[in-house]
Design a protein around this motif. Structure first.
Motif, PDB file in Angstrom:
ATOM      1  N   ARG A 167      41.563  39.515  45.567  1.00  0.00           N
ATOM      2  CA  ARG A 167      41.670  40.330  44.344  1.00  0.00           C
ATOM      3  C   ARG A 167      41.007  41.688  44.553  1.00  0.00           C
ATOM      4  O   ARG A 167      41.529  42.716  44.137  1.00  0.00           O
ATOM      5  CB  ARG A 167      41.006  39.612  43.166  1.00  0.00           C
ATOM      6  CG  ARG A 167      41.771  38.455  42.616  1.00  0.00           C
ATOM      7  CD  ARG A 167      41.043  37.829  41.427  1.00  0.00           C
ATOM      8  NE  ARG A 167      41.700  36.610  41.011  1.00  0.00           N
ATOM      9  CZ  ARG A 167      41.308  35.402  41.373  1.00  0.00           C
ATOM     10  NH1 ARG A 167      40.245  35.220  42.136  1.00  0.00           N
ATOM     11  NH2 ARG A 167      41.973  34.338  40.956  1.00  0.00           N
ATOM     12  N   ARG A 168      39.850  41.666  45.183  1.00  0.00           N
ATOM     13  CA  ARG A 168      39.097  42.908  45.399  1.00  0.00           C
ATOM     14  C   ARG A 168      39.909  43.888  46.252  1.00  0.00           C
ATOM     15  O   ARG A 168      40.005  45.071  45.936  1.00  0.00           O
ATOM     16  CB  ARG A 168      37.771  42.560  46.082  1.00  0.00           C
ATOM     17  CG  ARG A 168      36.846  43.715  46.238  1.00  0.00           C
ATOM     18  CD  ARG A 168      35.533  43.248  46.820  1.00  0.00           C
ATOM     19  NE  ARG A 168      34.640  44.380  46.939  1.00  0.00           N
ATOM     20  CZ  ARG A 168      33.338  44.292  46.955  1.00  0.00           C
ATOM     21  NH1 ARG A 168      32.750  43.122  46.875  1.00  0.00           N
ATOM     22  NH2 ARG A 168      32.591  45.366  47.069  1.00  0.00           N
ATOM     23  N   ILE A 169      40.517  43.398  47.311  1.00  0.00           N
ATOM     24  CA  ILE A 169      41.332  44.241  48.180  1.00  0.00           C
ATOM     25  C   ILE A 169      42.601  44.688  47.448  1.00  0.00           C
ATOM     26  O   ILE A 169      43.048  45.825  47.593  1.00  0.00           O
ATOM     27  CB  ILE A 169      41.655  43.499  49.494  1.00  0.00           C
ATOM     28  CG1 ILE A 169      40.355  43.290  50.287  1.00  0.00           C
ATOM     29  CG2 ILE A 169      42.672  44.264  50.326  1.00  0.00           C
ATOM     30  CD1 ILE A 169      40.464  42.292  51.405  1.00  0.00           C
ATOM     31  N   THR A 170      43.152  43.801  46.631  1.00  0.00           N
ATOM     32  CA  THR A 170      44.347  44.159  45.864  1.00  0.00           C
ATOM     33  C   THR A 170      44.061  45.320  44.929  1.00  0.00           C
ATOM     34  O   THR A 170      44.898  46.216  44.766  1.00  0.00           O
ATOM     35  CB  THR A 170      44.879  42.943  45.076  1.00  0.00           C
ATOM     36  OG1 THR A 170      45.169  41.879  45.996  1.00  0.00           O
ATOM     37  CG2 THR A 170      46.142  43.303  44.303  1.00  0.00           C
ATOM     38  N   ILE A 171      42.867  45.343  44.314  1.00  0.00           N
ATOM     39  CA  ILE A 171      42.513  46.452  43.425  1.00  0.00           C
ATOM     40  C   ILE A 171      42.498  47.764  44.221  1.00  0.00           C
ATOM     41  O   ILE A 171      42.998  48.798  43.752  1.00  0.00           O
ATOM     42  CB  ILE A 171      41.145  46.211  42.739  1.00  0.00           C
ATOM     43  CG1 ILE A 171      41.262  45.059  41.756  1.00  0.00           C
ATOM     44  CG2 ILE A 171      40.630  47.476  42.049  1.00  0.00           C
ATOM     45  CD1 ILE A 171      42.370  45.206  40.723  1.00  0.00           C
ATOM     46  N   GLU A 214      37.075  37.210  36.485  1.00  0.00           N
ATOM     47  CA  GLU A 214      37.291  37.878  37.773  1.00  0.00           C
ATOM     48  C   GLU A 214      37.597  39.363  37.554  1.00  0.00           C
ATOM     49  O   GLU A 214      37.098  40.220  38.286  1.00  0.00           O
ATOM     50  CB  GLU A 214      38.440  37.216  38.544  1.00  0.00           C
ATOM     51  CG  GLU A 214      38.109  35.839  39.093  1.00  0.00           C
ATOM     52  CD  GLU A 214      37.274  35.879  40.352  1.00  0.00           C
ATOM     53  OE1 GLU A 214      37.353  36.863  41.105  1.00  0.00           O
ATOM     54  OE2 GLU A 214      36.547  34.899  40.599  1.00  0.00           O
ATOM     55  N   SER A 215      38.397  39.660  36.540  1.00  0.00           N
ATOM     56  CA  SER A 215      38.750  41.055  36.245  1.00  0.00           C
ATOM     57  C   SER A 215      37.526  41.842  35.792  1.00  0.00           C
ATOM     58  O   SER A 215      37.327  42.993  36.202  1.00  0.00           O
ATOM     59  CB  SER A 215      39.841  41.102  35.171  1.00  0.00           C
ATOM     60  OG  SER A 215      41.015  40.456  35.629  1.00  0.00           O
ATOM     61  N   VAL A 216      36.708  41.232  34.953  1.00  0.00           N
ATOM     62  CA  VAL A 216      35.478  41.883  34.489  1.00  0.00           C
ATOM     63  C   VAL A 216      34.561  42.158  35.678  1.00  0.00           C
ATOM     64  O   VAL A 216      33.970  43.237  35.793  1.00  0.00           O
ATOM     65  CB  VAL A 216      34.781  41.027  33.409  1.00  0.00           C
ATOM     66  CG1 VAL A 216      33.355  41.489  33.161  1.00  0.00           C
ATOM     67  CG2 VAL A 216      35.594  41.063  32.108  1.00  0.00           C
ATOM     68  N   ASN A 217      34.438  41.195  36.581  1.00  0.00           N
ATOM     69  CA  ASN A 217      33.602  41.393  37.769  1.00  0.00           C
ATOM     70  C   ASN A 217      34.117  42.545  38.628  1.00  0.00           C
ATOM     71  O   ASN A 217      33.330  43.336  39.149  1.00  0.00           O
ATOM     72  CB  ASN A 217      33.504  40.110  38.588  1.00  0.00           C
ATOM     73  CG  ASN A 217      32.640  39.067  37.917  1.00  0.00           C
ATOM     74  OD1 ASN A 217      31.804  39.385  37.056  1.00  0.00           O
ATOM     75  ND2 ASN A 217      32.831  37.810  38.286  1.00  0.00           N
ATOM     76  N   LEU A 218      35.434  42.641  38.774  1.00  0.00           N
ATOM     77  CA  LEU A 218      36.012  43.753  39.538  1.00  0.00           C
ATOM     78  C   LEU A 218      35.720  45.087  38.852  1.00  0.00           C
ATOM     79  O   LEU A 218      35.439  46.087  39.510  1.00  0.00           O
ATOM     80  CB  LEU A 218      37.519  43.558  39.708  1.00  0.00           C
ATOM     81  CG  LEU A 218      37.923  42.442  40.668  1.00  0.00           C
ATOM     82  CD1 LEU A 218      39.390  42.106  40.524  1.00  0.00           C
ATOM     83  CD2 LEU A 218      37.579  42.809  42.101  1.00  0.00           C
ATOM     84  N   ALA A 219      35.776  45.093  37.532  1.00  0.00           N
ATOM     85  CA  ALA A 219      35.477  46.323  36.787  1.00  0.00           C
ATOM     86  C   ALA A 219      34.003  46.699  36.934  1.00  0.00           C
ATOM     87  O   ALA A 219      33.664  47.879  36.971  1.00  0.00           O
ATOM     88  CB  ALA A 219      35.845  46.150  35.312  1.00  0.00           C
ATOM     89  N   ILE A 278      43.013  47.173  37.599  1.00  0.00           N
ATOM     90  CA  ILE A 278      42.400  45.887  37.238  1.00  0.00           C
ATOM     91  C   ILE A 278      43.172  45.229  36.096  1.00  0.00           C
ATOM     92  O   ILE A 278      43.422  44.016  36.119  1.00  0.00           O
ATOM     93  CB  ILE A 278      40.910  46.077  36.881  1.00  0.00           C
ATOM     94  CG1 ILE A 278      40.130  46.503  38.127  1.00  0.00           C
ATOM     95  CG2 ILE A 278      40.321  44.804  36.267  1.00  0.00           C
ATOM     96  CD1 ILE A 278      38.716  47.005  37.851  1.00  0.00           C
ATOM     97  N   LEU A 279      43.566  46.024  35.103  1.00  0.00           N
ATOM     98  CA  LEU A 279      44.332  45.469  33.983  1.00  0.00           C
ATOM     99  C   LEU A 279      45.692  44.953  34.434  1.00  0.00           C
ATOM    100  O   LEU A 279      46.137  43.886  33.993  1.00  0.00           O
ATOM    101  CB  LEU A 279      44.503  46.520  32.880  1.00  0.00           C
ATOM    102  CG  LEU A 279      43.248  46.853  32.089  1.00  0.00           C
ATOM    103  CD1 LEU A 279      43.502  48.040  31.168  1.00  0.00           C
ATOM    104  CD2 LEU A 279      42.751  45.644  31.298  1.00  0.00           C
TER     105      LEU A 279
END
Length: 148
Positions: free
Chosen positions: A16-20, A113-118, A91-92
């Motif tokens: 997910r992190r790399i995808t962002i 997971e999205s909040v953590n990425l933000a 992220i959204l």
């Protein structure tokens, strides 16, 4: 960077992190998804421990469904789409894709997971915005799971 110790990220979390990062490049530079896949897969530390198949699924799925995901997100935004920070936009989009397409992943996990990425990539309070938007979207598209 925060000096708080972070627990190790899961292989999917790393994907997910790399995808962002890839989605950010897609949004800002309009880099083709296939180019991004190659770019991140070729970088020596690019994917690292990340789940490469999940990265590919996330990136291609999110880009492919971006118009529909955007339409699902817009009613829950408190500002025009063009005013979204590109990181928060990425992220959204990713969070919306997982909420809509990965029903086997609990909605709270997707939002968390999205909040953590933000928190990692976004502006200081961007995580609050991401949380609010995805929570509203989850209540709409995962109403049965949430129970209302």
């Amino acid at each position: 960077m925060s000096s708080d110790p972070q627990p190790p990220m899961s292989r999917r979390g790393l994907a997910r992190r790399i995808t962002i990062q890839a989605l950010y490049q897609w949004l800002v530079n309009e880099t083709a998804p296939q180019v991004l896949l190659r770019q991140f897969q070729l970088q020596e530390e690019g994917l690292g421990r990340a789940d490469p198949a999940y990265f590919e699924e996330l990136l291609l799925g999110t880009v492919d469904q971006a118009p529909q995901l955007t339409m699902a997100l817009v009613p829950h935004l408190d500002r025009p789409l063009v005013q979204l920070d590109p990181v928060e936009h990425a992220i959204l989009l990713l969070g919306a894709w997982e909420l809509i397409n990965k029903i086997e992943i609990p909605w709270k996990v997707v939002v968390n997971e999205s909040v953590n990425l933000a928190r990692i990539f976004g502006a200081e309070d961007g995580y609050k915005f991401v949380n609010g938007v995805l929570d509203k979207l989850a209540r709409q598209c995962r109403a049965v799971e949430i129970g209302g």
